[in-house]
Every structure is written in C-alpha cells, then in structure tokens.
Design a protein around this motif. Structure first.
Motif, PDB file in Angstrom:
ATOM      1  N   SER A  88       0.781  -1.220  -0.202  1.00  0.00           N
ATOM      2  CA  SER A  88       0.188   0.099   0.080  1.00  0.00           C
ATOM      3  C   SER A  88       0.818   1.168  -0.153  1.00  0.00           C
ATOM      4  CB  SER A  88      -1.133  -0.128   1.284  1.00  0.00           C
ATOM      5  OG  SER A  88      -1.728  -0.896   1.032  1.00  0.00           O
ATOM      6  N   PRO A  89       1.796   1.399   0.803  1.00  0.00           N
ATOM      7  CA  PRO A  89       2.634   2.743   0.941  1.00  0.00           C
ATOM      8  C   PRO A  89       3.211   2.821  -0.487  1.00  0.00           C
ATOM      9  CG  PRO A  89       3.057   1.288   2.899  1.00  0.00           C
ATOM     10  CD  PRO A  89       2.229   0.490   2.177  1.00  0.00           C
ATOM     11  N   ARG A  90       3.659   1.820  -1.059  1.00  0.00           N
ATOM     12  CA  ARG A  90       4.312   1.778  -2.426  1.00  0.00           C
ATOM     13  C   ARG A  90       3.522   2.254  -3.358  1.00  0.00           C
ATOM     14  NH1 ARG A  90       8.900  -2.691  -2.167  1.00  0.00           N
ATOM     15  NH2 ARG A  90       9.267  -2.437  -4.439  1.00  0.00           N
ATOM     16  N   PHE A  91       2.247   1.708  -3.425  1.00  0.00           N
ATOM     17  CA  PHE A  91       1.310   2.199  -4.385  1.00  0.00           C
ATOM     18  C   PHE A  91       1.000   3.681  -4.178  1.00  0.00           C
ATOM     19  CE2 PHE A  91      -3.153   3.101  -5.388  1.00  0.00           C
ATOM     20  CZ  PHE A  91      -3.143   2.824  -6.747  1.00  0.00           C
ATOM     21  N   VAL A  92       0.804   4.125  -3.058  1.00  0.00           N
ATOM     22  CA  VAL A  92       0.490   5.581  -2.756  1.00  0.00           C
ATOM     23  C   VAL A  92       1.639   6.256  -3.336  1.00  0.00           C
ATOM     24  CG1 VAL A  92       0.261   7.327  -1.099  1.00  0.00           C
ATOM     25  CG2 VAL A  92      -0.943   5.028  -0.859  1.00  0.00           C
ATOM     26  N   GLN A  93       2.797   5.976  -3.109  1.00  0.00           N
ATOM     27  CA  GLN A  93       3.914   6.784  -3.767  1.00  0.00           C
ATOM     28  C   GLN A  93       4.017   6.782  -5.178  1.00  0.00           C
ATOM     29  OE1 GLN A  93       6.068   8.247  -1.610  1.00  0.00           O
ATOM     30  NE2 GLN A  93       6.526   9.415  -3.530  1.00  0.00           N
ATOM     31  N   CYS A  94       3.546   5.859  -5.768  1.00  0.00           N
ATOM     32  CA  CYS A  94       3.369   5.512  -7.290  1.00  0.00           C
ATOM     33  C   CYS A  94       2.497   6.724  -7.652  1.00  0.00           C
ATOM     34  CB  CYS A  94       3.029   4.250  -7.811  1.00  0.00           C
ATOM     35  SG  CYS A  94       4.345   2.870  -7.850  1.00  0.00           S
ATOM     36  N   VAL A  95       1.228   6.638  -7.091  1.00  0.00           N
ATOM     37  CA  VAL A  95       0.458   7.651  -7.450  1.00  0.00           C
ATOM     38  C   VAL A  95       0.843   9.015  -7.301  1.00  0.00           C
ATOM     39  CG1 VAL A  95      -1.777   8.733  -6.775  1.00  0.00           C
ATOM     40  CG2 VAL A  95      -1.629   6.160  -6.790  1.00  0.00           C
TER      41      VAL A  95
END
Length: 154
Positions: A88-95
């Motif tokens: 989840s934190p990595r996905f948020v960073q991608c966004v």
C-alpha cells in the motif's frame, strides 16, 4: 467550493494519473505482479480513473456506465492483507510520483487531498477484507471523499 475532481482538472487528468500510476506499478518489483494482470483488462486504467474520479466528486461513471460496484472492487483486493501492508505505501508513492506527469495541478491542497484519499483507501477499505473474497458483502457502497475527508453515505 469545487470538488477535488474539478480542482484536479477533471477526467482527463484522472485518466493520465491512472495510466502513469499503472506504468510505475509495473516497474516496481513488489507491485508488478498484480498490475501485470491488469494488462489482461484493456480498460483497467479507464476503470481506475473513473473510480477515483467518482470517489473524489466527479460523475458516477464507474458505478453507472461501467457498472462497477464497491463490492466487486473489494473482492479483487480481498485475501491480500499481508501483501497490502507492504504494498500500500508503495502504491501511494506511485500515485504521488505520477502527479506531474498526469498534469495534476501544482496546488498543494489538491495534491494533498488526492494523496490523502489514496492513502486512506489503500490502508483502510482495501485492507478490510483480509481473509477471503467470500467475506465481502454484496451491498457495499462506494466511498466518497471531499476536502474534509471521507463523506458519510447518504
């Protein structure tokens, strides 16, 4: 006051944000696998863009035209609680890393509102069904978000 959707620039921005995020996720070793499956769905980024747009005050394209449901979305992510904690934190960073490429306005309030929503969605609703897709109720209501955070269902 305008919606986050309007302040962000409308559907074109959300389509570009979904596309840029998707490409970043494919390039990330942890996120690559689930996003590679999305390539089997040619409308994945359009559906993601419509989902984000609707959640942030845009038109109900996802739930009406695309016939998407929150229960369906939650079932797609069910049973992945352990993975989601790390991903989840990595996905948020991608966004967030996709903001400039997508043309999200440089307005810090707009960017923060989108980042807050994605963080909330990725760490709350998308981790709620950790055990099985069979645990997801059929009648979940799509969550909406405004400048003050989650909007209670009407």
């Amino acid at each position: 006051m305008s919606t986050i959707y309007e302040a962000a620039g409308g559907m074109d921005v959300f389509v570009r944000l979904a596309e840029a995020t998707h490409q970043r996720c494919l390039a990330d070793p942890l996120l690559q696998h689930p996003f590679s499956h999305a390539d089997n769905q040619p409308d994945h980024t359009d559906r993601l863009a419509a989902y984000w747009a609707e959640a942030l005050g845009g038109p109900p394209t996802y739930t009406t035209t695309m016939r998407g449901s929150e229960s369906h979305v939650q079932r797609l992510h069910a049973g992945e609680a352990d993975y989601a904690v790390e991903a989840s934190p990595r996905f948020v960073q991608c966004v967030v890393d996709s903001f400039d490429e997508a043309g999200v306005p440089a307005d810090p309030e707009v960017r923060q509102a989108i980042a807050d929503y994605v963080t909330w969605a990725a760490t709350g609703p998308f981790q709620a069904w950790g055990r099985s897709k069979d645990d997801v109720p059929d009648d979940l209501v799509m969550p909406h978000w405004d400048w003050d955070g989650p909007v209670p269902p009407a």
